[in-house]
Design a protein around this motif. Sequence first.
Motif, PDB file in Angstrom:
ATOM      1  N   VAL A 129      52.885  63.507 -14.652  1.00 11.44           N
ATOM      2  CA  VAL A 129      51.670  62.700 -14.693  1.00 11.44           C
ATOM      3  C   VAL A 129      51.668  61.889 -13.407  1.00 11.44           C
ATOM      4  N   ASP A 130      50.773  62.238 -12.497  1.00 10.46           N
ATOM      5  CA  ASP A 130      50.720  61.596 -11.185  1.00 10.46           C
ATOM      6  C   ASP A 130      49.638  60.528 -11.208  1.00 10.46           C
ATOM      7  N   ASN A 131      50.005  59.318 -10.837  1.00 13.34           N
ATOM      8  CA  ASN A 131      49.035  58.227 -10.862  1.00 13.34           C
ATOM      9  C   ASN A 131      48.230  58.200  -9.576  1.00 13.34           C
ATOM     10  N   SER A 132      47.046  57.606  -9.662  1.00 14.93           N
ATOM     11  CA  SER A 132      46.223  57.435  -8.472  1.00 14.93           C
ATOM     12  C   SER A 132      46.756  56.257  -7.673  1.00 14.93           C
ATOM     13  N   ALA A 133      46.307  56.136  -6.440  1.00 21.70           N
ATOM     14  CA  ALA A 133      46.789  55.061  -5.569  1.00 21.70           C
ATOM     15  C   ALA A 133      46.509  53.684  -6.155  1.00 21.70           C
ATOM     16  N   SER A 134      45.453  53.566  -6.954  1.00 19.94           N
ATOM     17  CA  SER A 134      45.070  52.266  -7.512  1.00 19.94           C
ATOM     18  C   SER A 134      45.710  51.984  -8.868  1.00 19.94           C
ATOM     19  N   ALA A 135      46.429  52.971  -9.423  1.00 30.35           N
ATOM     20  CA  ALA A 135      46.976  52.818 -10.775  1.00 30.35           C
ATOM     21  C   ALA A 135      48.372  52.202 -10.723  1.00 30.35           C
ATOM     22  N   SER A 136      48.456  50.938 -10.308  1.00 30.95           N
ATOM     23  CA  SER A 136      49.750  50.281 -10.171  1.00 30.95           C
ATOM     24  C   SER A 136      50.368  49.926 -11.514  1.00 30.95           C
ATOM     25  N   ALA A 137      49.610  50.040 -12.604  1.00 33.79           N
ATOM     26  CA  ALA A 137      50.130  49.690 -13.927  1.00 33.79           C
ATOM     27  C   ALA A 137      51.097  50.735 -14.464  1.00 33.79           C
ATOM     28  N   ILE A 138      51.097  51.932 -13.884  1.00 30.40           N
ATOM     29  CA  ILE A 138      51.997  52.987 -14.343  1.00 30.40           C
ATOM     30  C   ILE A 138      52.783  53.553 -13.171  1.00 30.40           C
TER      31      ILE A 138
END
Length: 275
Positions: A129-138
């Motif tokens: 599960v790769d997070n987006s650049a803005s998804a700092s919560a995960i």
Amino acid sequence: MAFSDNTLLRVAMTSVGLVAGAACTDDARHAKGGPPCPADGTCVTNLASAGATTGAGGGGGGGAAAVDVSGVVAVLISSTFDQSQLYAGEATVVADQAGGGTVSAPWGGDAGALFTLHGVASNARWLLVDNSASASAIVATYSTLVLSASATVTAPVVDTGVLDTVAGALLPPVAIDPSAAQIILALTRSGAPLAGVRVSSPPSGAVVAYDQGAGAYSTDALATGAGGIILLLNVPASTAQASDVTLAVNDAQPKTFALPIRLRGHTATVAHFAL
């Protein structure tokens, strides 16, 4: 929607409506548990040899039959790493593709209630599960995968705050290096968490902590406690490519088990093994 309990996370979803109302009673740490190691202490896997480098989702799909995989993404919300809830953000789910390379699918936003990966290698062992650049919560997260007949899974993703809290509670406190790999091992035997397991040769530079039960961890402990959890924090790893490596652990007998681990910088690996 929350998930809990200490068995394998397995969501049987036959329609979008069932997804919305499902009550899941399985372990949230993995899409499905890794296969048990045989009696001789070796784990037979389809992963590359130790140190081999792969792409973002890894290699190993060459020549394998293709299957389609659908599921949901759930974020781990407890320090025991066995409780989760549906992830409300956006992410990309990646797996090894039959014939080589990787296949990906979006999660969240306008992607619908399920992600669907087409053409996954039938011998694929990991979901990313790769997070987006803005998804700092995960934290982008690899998890162990064994495909069932339904090929419907729940892919866990690590909550940044939970990881920081667990690391900060260690003595001395550990600051998570965002460029490093973080490994969470959940070890069981006969369906129950396995105490008395230790890492025989930790990766150089890693901080190793063992559970002491109920979400408590210690770097002074010598082996797993009642939770069967091993943390390997701040493991040096490339942020550009994933690597398939082998991690040796010993149980209390002692017997040695070779655990295949996929890791990448900026990424957590949540792996379940039945020893």
